[in-house]
Structure formats: structure tokens, C-alpha cells
Motif scaffolding. Structure first.
Motif, PDB file in Angstrom:
ATOM      1  N   LYS A 188      -6.274  -5.196  17.086  1.00  0.00           N
ATOM      2  CA  LYS A 188      -5.187  -5.726  17.928  1.00  0.00           C
ATOM      3  C   LYS A 188      -4.194  -4.644  18.335  1.00  0.00           C
ATOM      4  N   ILE A 189      -3.609  -4.850  19.527  1.00  0.00           N
ATOM      5  CA  ILE A 189      -2.675  -3.868  20.083  1.00  0.00           C
ATOM      6  C   ILE A 189      -1.246  -4.379  19.909  1.00  0.00           C
ATOM      7  N   TYR A 190      -0.371  -3.504  19.390  1.00  0.00           N
ATOM      8  CA  TYR A 190       1.040  -3.875  19.199  1.00  0.00           C
ATOM      9  C   TYR A 190       1.939  -2.862  19.900  1.00  0.00           C
ATOM     10  N   HIS A 191       3.244  -3.201  19.926  1.00  0.00           N
ATOM     11  CA  HIS A 191       4.237  -2.233  20.401  1.00  0.00           C
ATOM     12  C   HIS A 191       5.431  -2.349  19.465  1.00  0.00           C
ATOM     13  N   VAL A 192       5.979  -1.198  19.070  1.00  0.00           N
ATOM     14  CA  VAL A 192       7.053  -1.244  18.064  1.00  0.00           C
ATOM     15  C   VAL A 192       8.225  -2.128  18.505  1.00  0.00           C
ATOM     16  N   LYS A 193       8.536  -2.135  19.809  1.00  0.00           N
ATOM     17  CA  LYS A 193       9.661  -2.966  20.269  1.00  0.00           C
ATOM     18  C   LYS A 193       9.199  -4.278  20.899  1.00  0.00           C
ATOM     19  N   SER A 194       8.302  -4.201  21.903  1.00  0.00           N
ATOM     20  CA  SER A 194       7.955  -5.427  22.654  1.00  0.00           C
ATOM     21  C   SER A 194       7.067  -6.381  21.872  1.00  0.00           C
ATOM     22  N   TYR A 195       6.074  -5.823  21.136  1.00  0.00           N
ATOM     23  CA  TYR A 195       5.141  -6.701  20.411  1.00  0.00           C
ATOM     24  C   TYR A 195       4.950  -6.219  18.981  1.00  0.00           C
TER      25      TYR A 195
ATOM     26  N   ALA B 119     -17.608   9.318  40.985  1.00  0.00           N
ATOM     27  CA  ALA B 119     -19.010   9.439  40.535  1.00  0.00           C
ATOM     28  C   ALA B 119     -19.395   8.249  39.653  1.00  0.00           C
ATOM     29  N   GLN B 120     -18.470   7.785  38.828  1.00  0.00           N
ATOM     30  CA  GLN B 120     -18.761   6.630  37.961  1.00  0.00           C
ATOM     31  C   GLN B 120     -18.938   5.363  38.805  1.00  0.00           C
ATOM     32  N   ALA B 121     -18.121   5.222  39.853  1.00  0.00           N
ATOM     33  CA  ALA B 121     -18.262   4.061  40.741  1.00  0.00           C
ATOM     34  C   ALA B 121     -19.613   4.125  41.456  1.00  0.00           C
TER      35      ALA B 121
ATOM     36  N   MET C 193       2.894 -13.881  30.975  1.00  0.00           N
ATOM     37  CA  MET C 193       3.030 -14.163  32.413  1.00  0.00           C
ATOM     38  C   MET C 193       1.930 -13.472  33.205  1.00  0.00           C
ATOM     39  N   VAL C 194       1.612 -12.256  32.802  1.00  0.00           N
ATOM     40  CA  VAL C 194       0.528 -11.529  33.475  1.00  0.00           C
ATOM     41  C   VAL C 194      -0.776 -12.304  33.270  1.00  0.00           C
ATOM     42  N   PHE C 195      -0.949 -12.809  32.055  1.00  0.00           N
ATOM     43  CA  PHE C 195      -2.188 -13.537  31.765  1.00  0.00           C
ATOM     44  C   PHE C 195      -2.277 -14.846  32.551  1.00  0.00           C
TER      45      PHE C 195
ATOM     46  N   ASP D   9     -13.508  -2.451  31.158  1.00  0.00           N
ATOM     47  CA  ASP D   9     -12.130  -1.971  30.992  1.00  0.00           C
ATOM     48  C   ASP D   9     -12.140  -0.437  30.880  1.00  0.00           C
ATOM     49  N   GLY D  10     -11.528   0.228  31.873  1.00  0.00           N
ATOM     50  CA  GLY D  10     -11.453   1.695  31.822  1.00  0.00           C
ATOM     51  C   GLY D  10     -12.650   2.386  32.449  1.00  0.00           C
ATOM     52  N   PHE D  11     -13.447   1.662  33.170  1.00  0.00           N
ATOM     53  CA  PHE D  11     -14.615   2.202  33.854  1.00  0.00           C
ATOM     54  C   PHE D  11     -14.864   1.365  35.098  1.00  0.00           C
TER      55      PHE D  11
ATOM     56  N   ARG E  29       5.669  -7.430  33.553  1.00  0.00           N
ATOM     57  CA  ARG E  29       6.217  -8.727  33.134  1.00  0.00           C
ATOM     58  C   ARG E  29       5.637  -9.005  31.757  1.00  0.00           C
ATOM     59  N   PRO E  30       6.204  -9.942  31.008  1.00  0.00           N
ATOM     60  CA  PRO E  30       5.640 -10.223  29.676  1.00  0.00           C
ATOM     61  C   PRO E  30       4.146 -10.530  29.764  1.00  0.00           C
ATOM     62  N   LYS E  31       3.409 -10.143  28.710  1.00  0.00           N
ATOM     63  CA  LYS E  31       1.945 -10.254  28.772  1.00  0.00           C
ATOM     64  C   LYS E  31       1.464 -11.686  29.057  1.00  0.00           C
TER      65      LYS E  31
ATOM     66  N   ALA F 202      -3.139   2.188  35.330  1.00  0.00           N
ATOM     67  CA  ALA F 202      -2.753   3.433  34.666  1.00  0.00           C
ATOM     68  C   ALA F 202      -2.804   3.282  33.142  1.00  0.00           C
ATOM     69  N   PRO F 203      -2.754   4.401  32.417  1.00  0.00           N
ATOM     70  CA  PRO F 203      -2.657   4.319  30.954  1.00  0.00           C
ATOM     71  C   PRO F 203      -1.480   3.428  30.558  1.00  0.00           C
ATOM     72  N   ALA F 204      -1.717   2.512  29.642  1.00  0.00           N
ATOM     73  CA  ALA F 204      -0.690   1.603  29.108  1.00  0.00           C
ATOM     74  C   ALA F 204      -0.218   0.544  30.096  1.00  0.00           C
ATOM     75  N   SER F 205      -0.981   0.324  31.170  1.00  0.00           N
ATOM     76  CA  SER F 205      -0.595  -0.739  32.101  1.00  0.00           C
ATOM     77  C   SER F 205      -0.859  -2.111  31.482  1.00  0.00           C
TER      78      SER F 205
HETATM   79  P1  AP5 Z   1      -8.495   4.321  27.325  1.00  0.00           P
HETATM   80  O1  AP5 Z   1      -8.514   3.830  25.933  1.00  0.00           O
HETATM   81  O2  AP5 Z   1      -9.200   3.558  28.384  1.00  0.00           O
HETATM   82  O3  AP5 Z   1      -6.993   4.612  27.717  1.00  0.00           O
HETATM   83  P2  AP5 Z   1      -6.117   4.334  29.034  1.00  0.00           P
HETATM   84  O4  AP5 Z   1      -6.804   3.979  30.285  1.00  0.00           O
HETATM   85  O5  AP5 Z   1      -5.231   5.498  29.101  1.00  0.00           O
HETATM   86  O6  AP5 Z   1      -5.457   3.000  28.755  1.00  0.00           O
HETATM   87  P3  AP5 Z   1      -4.733   2.634  27.464  1.00  0.00           P
HETATM   88  O7  AP5 Z   1      -5.692   2.186  26.418  1.00  0.00           O
HETATM   89  O8  AP5 Z   1      -3.798   3.748  27.099  1.00  0.00           O
HETATM   90  O9  AP5 Z   1      -3.789   1.465  27.926  1.00  0.00           O
HETATM   91  P4  AP5 Z   1      -4.022  -0.052  28.283  1.00  0.00           P
HETATM   92  O10 AP5 Z   1      -3.881  -0.217  29.754  1.00  0.00           O
HETATM   93  O11 AP5 Z   1      -5.238  -0.628  27.626  1.00  0.00           O
HETATM   94  O12 AP5 Z   1      -2.706  -0.656  27.630  1.00  0.00           O
HETATM   95  P5  AP5 Z   1      -2.490  -1.535  26.288  1.00  0.00           P
HETATM   96  O13 AP5 Z   1      -2.924  -2.932  26.542  1.00  0.00           O
HETATM   97  O14 AP5 Z   1      -3.008  -0.835  25.100  1.00  0.00           O
HETATM   98  O15 AP5 Z   1      -9.094   5.813  27.378  1.00  0.00           O
HETATM   99  C1  AP5 Z   1      -8.731   6.783  26.438  1.00  0.00           C
HETATM  100  C2  AP5 Z   1      -9.461   8.091  26.718  1.00  0.00           C
HETATM  101  O16 AP5 Z   1     -10.884   7.883  26.645  1.00  0.00           O
HETATM  102  C3  AP5 Z   1      -9.242   8.702  28.119  1.00  0.00           C
HETATM  103  O17 AP5 Z   1      -8.075   9.470  28.188  1.00  0.00           O
HETATM  104  C4  AP5 Z   1     -10.519   9.543  28.262  1.00  0.00           C
HETATM  105  O18 AP5 Z   1     -10.453  10.751  27.528  1.00  0.00           O
HETATM  106  C5  AP5 Z   1     -11.571   8.654  27.625  1.00  0.00           C
HETATM  107  N1  AP5 Z   1     -12.195   7.748  28.597  1.00  0.00           N
HETATM  108  C6  AP5 Z   1     -12.123   6.384  28.599  1.00  0.00           C
HETATM  109  N2  AP5 Z   1     -12.800   5.890  29.654  1.00  0.00           N
HETATM  110  C7  AP5 Z   1     -13.304   6.943  30.326  1.00  0.00           C
HETATM  111  C8  AP5 Z   1     -14.065   7.060  31.521  1.00  0.00           C
HETATM  112  N3  AP5 Z   1     -14.448   5.979  32.213  1.00  0.00           N
HETATM  113  N4  AP5 Z   1     -14.406   8.309  31.935  1.00  0.00           N
HETATM  114  C9  AP5 Z   1     -14.043   9.403  31.246  1.00  0.00           C
HETATM  115  N5  AP5 Z   1     -13.300   9.357  30.115  1.00  0.00           N
HETATM  116  C10 AP5 Z   1     -12.931   8.137  29.661  1.00  0.00           C
HETATM  117  O19 AP5 Z   1      -0.881  -1.558  26.265  1.00  0.00           O
HETATM  118  C11 AP5 Z   1      -0.133  -0.387  26.047  1.00  0.00           C
HETATM  119  C12 AP5 Z   1       1.145  -0.732  25.272  1.00  0.00           C
HETATM  120  O20 AP5 Z   1       1.977  -1.561  26.076  1.00  0.00           O
HETATM  121  C13 AP5 Z   1       0.899  -1.514  23.962  1.00  0.00           C
HETATM  122  O21 AP5 Z   1       1.818  -1.100  23.006  1.00  0.00           O
HETATM  123  C14 AP5 Z   1       1.154  -2.969  24.378  1.00  0.00           C
HETATM  124  O22 AP5 Z   1       1.590  -3.760  23.280  1.00  0.00           O
HETATM  125  C15 AP5 Z   1       2.194  -2.835  25.439  1.00  0.00           C
HETATM  126  N6  AP5 Z   1       2.072  -3.847  26.498  1.00  0.00           N
HETATM  127  C16 AP5 Z   1       0.926  -4.329  27.041  1.00  0.00           C
HETATM  128  N7  AP5 Z   1       1.195  -5.260  27.976  1.00  0.00           N
HETATM  129  C17 AP5 Z   1       2.565  -5.338  28.035  1.00  0.00           C
HETATM  130  C18 AP5 Z   1       3.461  -6.110  28.833  1.00  0.00           C
HETATM  131  N8  AP5 Z   1       3.035  -6.985  29.768  1.00  0.00           N
HETATM  132  N9  AP5 Z   1       4.788  -5.929  28.657  1.00  0.00           N
HETATM  133  C19 AP5 Z   1       5.251  -5.033  27.713  1.00  0.00           C
HETATM  134  N10 AP5 Z   1       4.448  -4.285  26.927  1.00  0.00           N
HETATM  135  C20 AP5 Z   1       3.118  -4.430  27.095  1.00  0.00           C
END
Ligand code: AP5
Length: 221
Positions: free
Chosen positions: A137-144, A97-99, A199-201, A90-92, A195-197, A13-16
Motif C-alpha cells: 500500500k502507498i501512503y503519504h506522511v501528511k495526506s495519507y 518506442a514502447q508505444a 474524488m479522482v477515483f 501503469d507506467g507503460f 484533488r483528494p484520491k 508524471a511521477p507521483a501524479s
Molecule cells: P514508477 O514506479 O512507475 O514511478 P513513476 O512513474 O515515477 O510514478 P510513481 O510511482 O512515482 O508515482 P505514482 O503516479 O504511482 O504516484 P503514487 O500513487 O505512488 O517507475 C519507477 C522507475 O522505474 C522509473 O523511474 C524507471 O527507472 C523505471 N521504469 C518504470 N517504468 C518504466 C518504463 N516503462 N520504461 C523505462 N523505465 C521504467 O502517489 C505518490 C504520492 O502521492 C503518495 O505518497 C500518495 O499517497 C500521494 N497521493 C496520491 N494521490 C494523491 C491525491 N489525490 N492527493 C494527495 N496525495 C496523493
């Protein structure tokens, strides 16, 4: 010894935490990271024709039309570096249809990593996410949080990271996820990503190393 390159898909999911895990996987395994979200954001910021078409869809949290994304990924996968070093998609695919388009191109992953995080956690992760436009690089205001005030000062938020848009993105993810997962069920591994990144890694690292090891045993190299 000629090592067969790894082919990895990462989904969830988004932000997983896909982007976060990809940073760590790339550092360790040297795969070519192909993130459709990152590629599309680059097109938008450079103001290309693709970017102009994609912008509204992305900013509202909807999916960009399949034909645009499919052409972009097919082009990227066919480049020499991806063939030679292996890839991390990543994200595809994000729709059935894409699959199917990948299947037609005979593109199959060695492993499909599915990052599993409860829904209530995802919203907070998105809203607190910040990106460094200089390093990517990806950050989080609280966790990272960032490591210095200099980095902190330049961090940006994504326009689709408001609570309302995250909810829309989650809804779309839920509508499509089953079809995608069933297309890769034979190589799918679900990972507890609440879980913390690090541990997931540890888990992703073990899984990918195991594939490499099995290949070495098979080929005797
Ligand atoms: P995309 O950029 O792919 O967004 P998403 O799938 O919604 O995924 P995110 O980037 O939001 O999250 P992520 O899982 O990478 O999490 P992150 O590591 O950043 O797509 C954006 C848009 O592009 C779509 O909405 C669509 O419009 C378009 N698009 C893209 N692909 C498409 C496709 N195939 N078809 C059609 N349209 C497409 O982490 C999130 C946060 O959590 C960060 O702050 C991070 O620091 C924190 N975090 C990460 N891991 C942990 C952890 N273990 N514990 C605590 N915090 C953590």
C-alpha cells in the motif's frame, strides 16, 4: 453473459497518483494491475538478472532501457489472467518506442487516463511518500498517513524519491509525454488529479463503468 474485459492505461508524471488510483480501480473492477515500476522493483529486490541491469537506472531516476521493459510487459500481458480479466497498465508505455512495440503486438487500450497535477505539488508528494513492504500500500506522511503504529514502523521510502531525483524523473517525463499522449489521443481522457484520491477515483470509476455499460447496450447483454 460473457463480458469483454476492460483494457486500461494510466499515465501521468511521477507521483501524479497512478499507483494510488490503481489500488482503487483493481478493488472495484478486478483488472490485472501491470505496473512496470512495481515489476522492476520486484526484480531488483529478488536480485534477478533483469533487476541487476535495471537497478542503477532506477536509482538515478533514469529510464530502464526499452528492450528490458518491453519484454517484461509483453510477457505479462500474454498471461491468461490478463486476457481473461482485463488489464490496467501503469507506467507503460513511457517512450515512443514502447508505444510502437504495443502497436506491433496489436495491444490497444479502451481508455488512456492521464492524471494531471501541477509540477510544484509532485515533488512534495514524492518526498512524503512511504510504502508498506508487507501489503504494497502507498501512503503519504501528511495526506495519507498509516492507520496504525505497527504499519508506520515498517514503512519505507523509495531510493528515487529524493528531491533531486524527482526533478530528474520529471524532466524525463516531460521529454517523452507528448509523443505518448499523441499515440493515444483518440482514447485519452485528462483527469484533474490535484484533488483528494476519492474524488479522482469517482471520476475514473464513472469513466470505466460507462465503457462497460456501453458494451452491454451494444451487445444487449
Ligand atoms: P514508477 O514506479 O512507475 O514511478 P513513476 O512513474 O515515477 O510514478 P510513481 O510511482 O512515482 O508515482 P505514482 O503516479 O504511482 O504516484 P503514487 O500513487 O505512488 O517507475 C519507477 C522507475 O522505474 C522509473 O523511474 C524507471 O527507472 C523505471 N521504469 C518504470 N517504468 C518504466 C518504463 N516503462 N520504461 C523505462 N523505465 C521504467 O502517489 C505518490 C504520492 O502521492 C503518495 O505518497 C500518495 O499517497 C500521494 N497521493 C496520491 N494521490 C494523491 C491525491 N489525490 N492527493 C494527495 N496525495 C496523493
Amino acid at each position: 453473459c460473457v463480458k469483454e474485459p476492460l483494457k486500461v492505461m494510466i499515465s501521468g508524471a511521477p507521483a501524479s497518483g497512478k499507483g494510488t488510483q490503481c489500488e482503487l480501480i483493481v478493488q472495484k473492477f478486478g483488472l490485472v494491475h501491470i505496473s512496470t515500476g512495481d515489476l522492476l522493483r520486484e526484480e531488483v529486490s529478488s536480485g534477478t538478472e533483469i533487476g541487476n541491469k535495471a537497478k542503477e537506472f532506477m536509482n538515478s531516476g533514469s529510464l530502464v532501457p526499452d528492450e528490458i521493459v518491453i519484454a517484461m510487459v509483453a510477457g505479462r500481458l500474454s498471461r491468461e489472467d490478463a486476457k481473461k480479466n482485463g488489464w490496467l497498465l501503469d507506467g507503460f508505455p513511457r517512450t515512443f518506442a514502447q508505444a510502437q512495440s504495443l502497436d506491433k503486438l496489436n495491444v490497444k487500450p479502451d481508455i488512456f487516463l492521464l492524471l494531471d497535477v501541477p509540477e510544484e505539488i509532485l515533488i512534495e508528494r514524492c518526498v512524503g511518500r512511504r510504502l508498506d513492504p508487507v501489503t504494497g500500500k502507498i501512503y503519504h506522511v501528511k495526506s495519507y498517513p498509516p492507520e496504525s503504529d505497527e504499519v508506520k514502523a515498517r514503512l519505507v521510502m523509495r531510493p528515487d524519491d529524493t528531491e533531486e531525483k524527482v526533478k530528474a524523473r520529471l524532466q524525463i517525463y516531460k521529454q517523452n509525454s507528448e509523443a505518448i499522449i499523441s499515440a493515444y489521443s483518440d482514447v485519452m481522457i485528462k483527469i484533474d488529479a490535484n484533488r483528494p484520491k476519492e474524488m479522482v477515483f469517482e471520476e475514473t470509476h464513472t469513466l470505466l463503468s460507462q465503457i462497460n455499460l456501453n458494451r452491454m447496450i451494444k451487445t444487449g447483454k
